[in-house]
Design an enzyme around this catalytic site. Structure first.
Site, mmCIF file in Angstrom:
data_model
loop_
_atom_site.group_PDB
_atom_site.id
_atom_site.type_symbol
_atom_site.label_atom_id
_atom_site.label_comp_id
_atom_site.label_asym_id
_atom_site.label_seq_id
_atom_site.Cartn_x
_atom_site.Cartn_y
_atom_site.Cartn_z
ATOM 1 N N ASP A 32 95.348 40.606 146.866
ATOM 2 C CA ASP A 32 96.106 40.205 145.668
ATOM 3 C C ASP A 32 97.435 39.660 146.139
ATOM 4 O O ASP A 32 97.855 39.894 147.277
ATOM 5 C CB ASP A 32 96.310 41.417 144.718
ATOM 6 C CG ASP A 32 96.527 40.977 143.267
ATOM 7 O OD1 ASP A 32 97.562 40.342 142.988
ATOM 8 O OD2 ASP A 32 95.660 41.243 142.429
ATOM 9 N N ASP A 49 97.982 34.931 148.756
ATOM 10 C CA ASP A 49 98.154 34.083 147.582
ATOM 11 C C ASP A 49 97.005 33.083 147.594
ATOM 12 O O ASP A 49 96.785 32.391 148.596
ATOM 13 C CB ASP A 49 99.513 33.371 147.653
ATOM 14 C CG ASP A 49 99.853 32.657 146.354
ATOM 15 O OD1 ASP A 49 98.949 32.087 145.706
ATOM 16 O OD2 ASP A 49 101.031 32.673 145.986
ATOM 17 N N LEU A 50 96.275 33.001 146.493
ATOM 18 C CA LEU A 50 95.094 32.111 146.443
ATOM 19 C C LEU A 50 95.475 30.649 146.658
ATOM 20 O O LEU A 50 94.620 29.830 147.001
ATOM 21 C CB LEU A 50 94.390 32.265 145.087
ATOM 22 C CG LEU A 50 93.650 33.590 144.901
ATOM 23 C CD1 LEU A 50 93.416 33.865 143.416
ATOM 24 C CD2 LEU A 50 92.324 33.564 145.661
ATOM 25 N N GLY A 70 90.833 37.058 141.062
ATOM 26 C CA GLY A 70 92.239 36.652 141.099
ATOM 27 C C GLY A 70 92.503 35.401 140.281
ATOM 28 O O GLY A 70 91.676 34.490 140.236
ATOM 29 N N ASN A 110 84.022 34.155 128.692
ATOM 30 C CA ASN A 110 83.429 33.647 127.441
ATOM 31 C C ASN A 110 84.212 32.438 126.935
ATOM 32 O O ASN A 110 83.677 31.637 126.171
ATOM 33 C CB ASN A 110 83.385 34.761 126.395
ATOM 34 C CG ASN A 110 84.763 35.172 125.914
ATOM 35 O OD1 ASN A 110 85.263 34.650 124.932
ATOM 36 N ND2 ASN A 110 85.405 36.108 126.612
ATOM 37 N N HIS A 111 85.459 32.274 127.378
ATOM 38 C CA HIS A 111 86.261 31.142 126.898
ATOM 39 C C HIS A 111 85.808 29.806 127.497
ATOM 40 O O HIS A 111 86.297 28.758 127.080
ATOM 41 C CB HIS A 111 87.742 31.418 127.137
ATOM 42 C CG HIS A 111 88.221 32.600 126.361
ATOM 43 N ND1 HIS A 111 88.307 32.588 124.982
ATOM 44 C CD2 HIS A 111 88.555 33.859 126.756
ATOM 45 C CE1 HIS A 111 88.705 33.782 124.562
ATOM 46 N NE2 HIS A 111 88.859 34.571 125.615
ATOM 47 N N TYR A 134 92.736 27.452 130.055
ATOM 48 C CA TYR A 134 92.140 28.581 130.784
ATOM 49 C C TYR A 134 90.613 28.478 130.796
ATOM 50 O O TYR A 134 89.970 28.615 131.842
ATOM 51 C CB TYR A 134 92.602 29.884 130.126
ATOM 52 C CG TYR A 134 91.833 31.113 130.530
ATOM 53 C CD1 TYR A 134 91.991 31.676 131.787
ATOM 54 C CD2 TYR A 134 90.933 31.718 129.648
ATOM 55 C CE1 TYR A 134 91.281 32.804 132.159
ATOM 56 C CE2 TYR A 134 90.232 32.853 130.001
ATOM 57 C CZ TYR A 134 90.408 33.388 131.259
ATOM 58 O OH TYR A 134 89.694 34.502 131.627
ATOM 59 N N LYS A 138 87.579 27.927 133.848
ATOM 60 C CA LYS A 138 86.375 28.730 134.079
ATOM 61 C C LYS A 138 85.117 27.844 134.129
ATOM 62 O O LYS A 138 84.204 28.096 134.913
ATOM 63 C CB LYS A 138 86.249 29.812 133.002
ATOM 64 C CG LYS A 138 87.383 30.828 133.021
ATOM 65 C CD LYS A 138 87.525 31.517 134.380
ATOM 66 C CE LYS A 138 88.561 32.619 134.373
ATOM 67 N NZ LYS A 138 88.733 33.253 135.706
ATOM 68 N N SER A 163 85.267 40.995 126.599
ATOM 69 C CA SER A 163 86.574 41.648 126.416
ATOM 70 C C SER A 163 86.543 42.978 127.169
ATOM 71 O O SER A 163 85.941 43.951 126.699
ATOM 72 C CB SER A 163 86.843 41.910 124.934
ATOM 73 O OG SER A 163 86.719 40.713 124.191
HETATM 74 N N1 NAD Z 1 90.059 41.207 131.167
HETATM 75 C C1 NAD Z 1 89.185 40.491 130.460
HETATM 76 O O1 NAD Z 1 88.820 40.856 129.321
HETATM 77 C C2 NAD Z 1 88.601 39.229 131.043
HETATM 78 C C3 NAD Z 1 87.758 38.457 130.244
HETATM 79 C C4 NAD Z 1 87.204 37.293 130.772
HETATM 80 C C5 NAD Z 1 87.473 36.945 132.085
HETATM 81 N N2 NAD Z 1 88.319 37.707 132.841
HETATM 82 C C6 NAD Z 1 88.615 37.272 134.213
HETATM 83 O O2 NAD Z 1 88.515 38.361 135.092
HETATM 84 C C7 NAD Z 1 89.496 38.233 136.113
HETATM 85 C C8 NAD Z 1 90.331 39.504 136.186
HETATM 86 O O3 NAD Z 1 90.935 39.700 134.925
HETATM 87 P P1 NAD Z 1 91.977 40.904 134.690
HETATM 88 O O4 NAD Z 1 91.922 41.230 133.248
HETATM 89 O O5 NAD Z 1 91.775 41.975 135.695
HETATM 90 O O6 NAD Z 1 93.361 40.146 134.952
HETATM 91 P P2 NAD Z 1 94.685 40.689 135.660
HETATM 92 O O7 NAD Z 1 95.783 39.742 135.338
HETATM 93 O O8 NAD Z 1 94.901 42.115 135.358
HETATM 94 O O9 NAD Z 1 94.315 40.527 137.215
HETATM 95 C C9 NAD Z 1 94.352 39.286 137.864
HETATM 96 C C10 NAD Z 1 94.973 39.489 139.234
HETATM 97 O O10 NAD Z 1 95.032 38.201 139.876
HETATM 98 C C11 NAD Z 1 96.217 38.179 140.651
HETATM 99 N N3 NAD Z 1 96.633 36.807 140.881
HETATM 100 C C12 NAD Z 1 97.128 35.906 139.987
HETATM 101 N N4 NAD Z 1 97.481 34.782 140.613
HETATM 102 C C13 NAD Z 1 97.182 34.956 141.924
HETATM 103 C C14 NAD Z 1 97.341 34.142 143.084
HETATM 104 N N5 NAD Z 1 97.876 32.917 143.035
HETATM 105 N N6 NAD Z 1 96.938 34.637 144.264
HETATM 106 C C15 NAD Z 1 96.408 35.889 144.358
HETATM 107 N N7 NAD Z 1 96.260 36.704 143.301
HETATM 108 C C16 NAD Z 1 96.651 36.243 142.096
HETATM 109 C C17 NAD Z 1 97.241 38.938 139.805
HETATM 110 O O11 NAD Z 1 98.300 39.421 140.623
HETATM 111 C C18 NAD Z 1 96.403 40.029 139.169
HETATM 112 O O12 NAD Z 1 96.501 41.244 139.898
HETATM 113 C C19 NAD Z 1 90.296 36.983 135.801
HETATM 114 O O13 NAD Z 1 89.803 35.912 136.580
HETATM 115 C C20 NAD Z 1 90.030 36.745 134.336
HETATM 116 O O14 NAD Z 1 90.137 35.369 134.006
HETATM 117 C C21 NAD Z 1 88.898 38.837 132.342
#
Ligand code: NAD
Length: 265
Positions: A32, A49-50, A70, A110-111, A134, A138, A163
């Protein structure tokens, strides 16, 4: 699949997987850009960092399977989406190819299909209809996954997560909710399933009001334990209006909306 890398490991889903997958594989490497708790037995930390190709590649050395979480998990200005989700996901797949990774599990959403009418049940083969920048990121991630599966033979699963919450928070989430333990099980199934080339799955619990058909989920042995309906009574007045009520993507469809809802088929 013995050596697993999780990106976004400090996030909501990443932290749940970190706990839920502990001890399941010989190595869980956690990456992360944010601070992570110190590594425990069977864990390694690989901060990256990605946006930084070299750092992503270094994190991936010796890895069999990547769970790519991430990035930005919500609507955001284009520069942020571009850097974390578009460039970051490209760097991720490119590093996977260069490092000989066998499988990538991509956290889609889902988005990616959010502008389909919620009155229609949709499957995994509907056309992309992103409801946000966003959501576009995806769709792009799923397309990158398809490219790397076809061109480079990497096994790819795209999880259109609904969700992810402790419990559903409104009427829409009675359809879209996925519980913590079901998320852990779903990711385990994706990691452990024998050979597959490219799968798209919805990340949802066993919800009575589900509006997504999910044929690949059964194929890899996913048997969700939870049902959002258990929370329905308390959510009866948590309804939505406008585009949020009309489309699968819920409130994301309302963000910056300038079109008339009736103009969207
Ligand atoms: N939570 C949900 O309901 C949900 C629904 C659909 C999709 N998702 C997807 O699942 C994944 C995780 O979601 P989440 O809810 O845990 O989100 P979150 O924001 O809690 O976790 C995402 C993590 O990515 C890290 N990150 C962001 N930019 C970064 C970078 N440049 N380099 C490295 N790390 C980076 C952040 O520090 C964070 O810890 C995401 O890709 C999100 O789009 C989540």
């Amino acid at each position: 699949m013995k050596h697993i890398l999780i990106t976004g490991a400090a996030g909501a889903i990443g932290s749940t997987l970190r706990t839920g997958l502990r001890g399941c594989y010989p190595l869980l490497r956690l990456s992360d850009v944010n601070t992570m708790a110190a590594a425990g037995p069977g864990e390694e930390l690989a901060p990256a960092d990605l946006r930084d190709c070299a750092a992503v590649k270094a994190a991936m050395a010796g890895i069999d399977c990547v769970v790519h979480l991430g990035g930005i998990p919500r609507e955001a200005p284009w520069p942020a989406i571009l850097e974390a989700n578009i460039i970051g996901t490209y760097n991720l797949f490119e590093a996977a190819r260069e490092c000989g990774v066998k499988r990538v599990i991509f956290a889609s959403s889902n988005h990616a299909v959010g502008f389909h009418r919620s009155s229609r049940t949709i499957g995994i083969d509907v056309e992309p209809r992103p409801d946000s920048r966003y959501g576009v990121s995806k769709v792009y991630g799923e397309a990158l996954g398809r490219l790397y599966a076809d061109k480079h033979g990497i096994s790819v699963a795209c999880l259109r997560i609904g969700s992810f919450r402790e419990q559903p928070a409104d009427i829409r989430q009675l359809s879209t909710w996925i519980s913590r333990r079901d998320m852990v099980q779903l990711v385990r199934c994706c990691i452990d399933a024998p050979e597959y080339r490219y799968l798209v799955l919805y990340g949802v619990s066993n919800n009575s009001r589900a509006r997504w058909t999910n044929p690949h989920a059964a194929r890899i042995g996913y048997m969700p334990q939870d049902n959002a309906e258990d929370y329905a009574a308390a959510l009866a007045n948590r309804t939505a209006t406008g585009a949020a009520a009309e489309f699968h993507g819920g409130s994301f469809c309302d963000i910056e909306l300038t079109n008339k809802i009736n103009n969207i088929d």
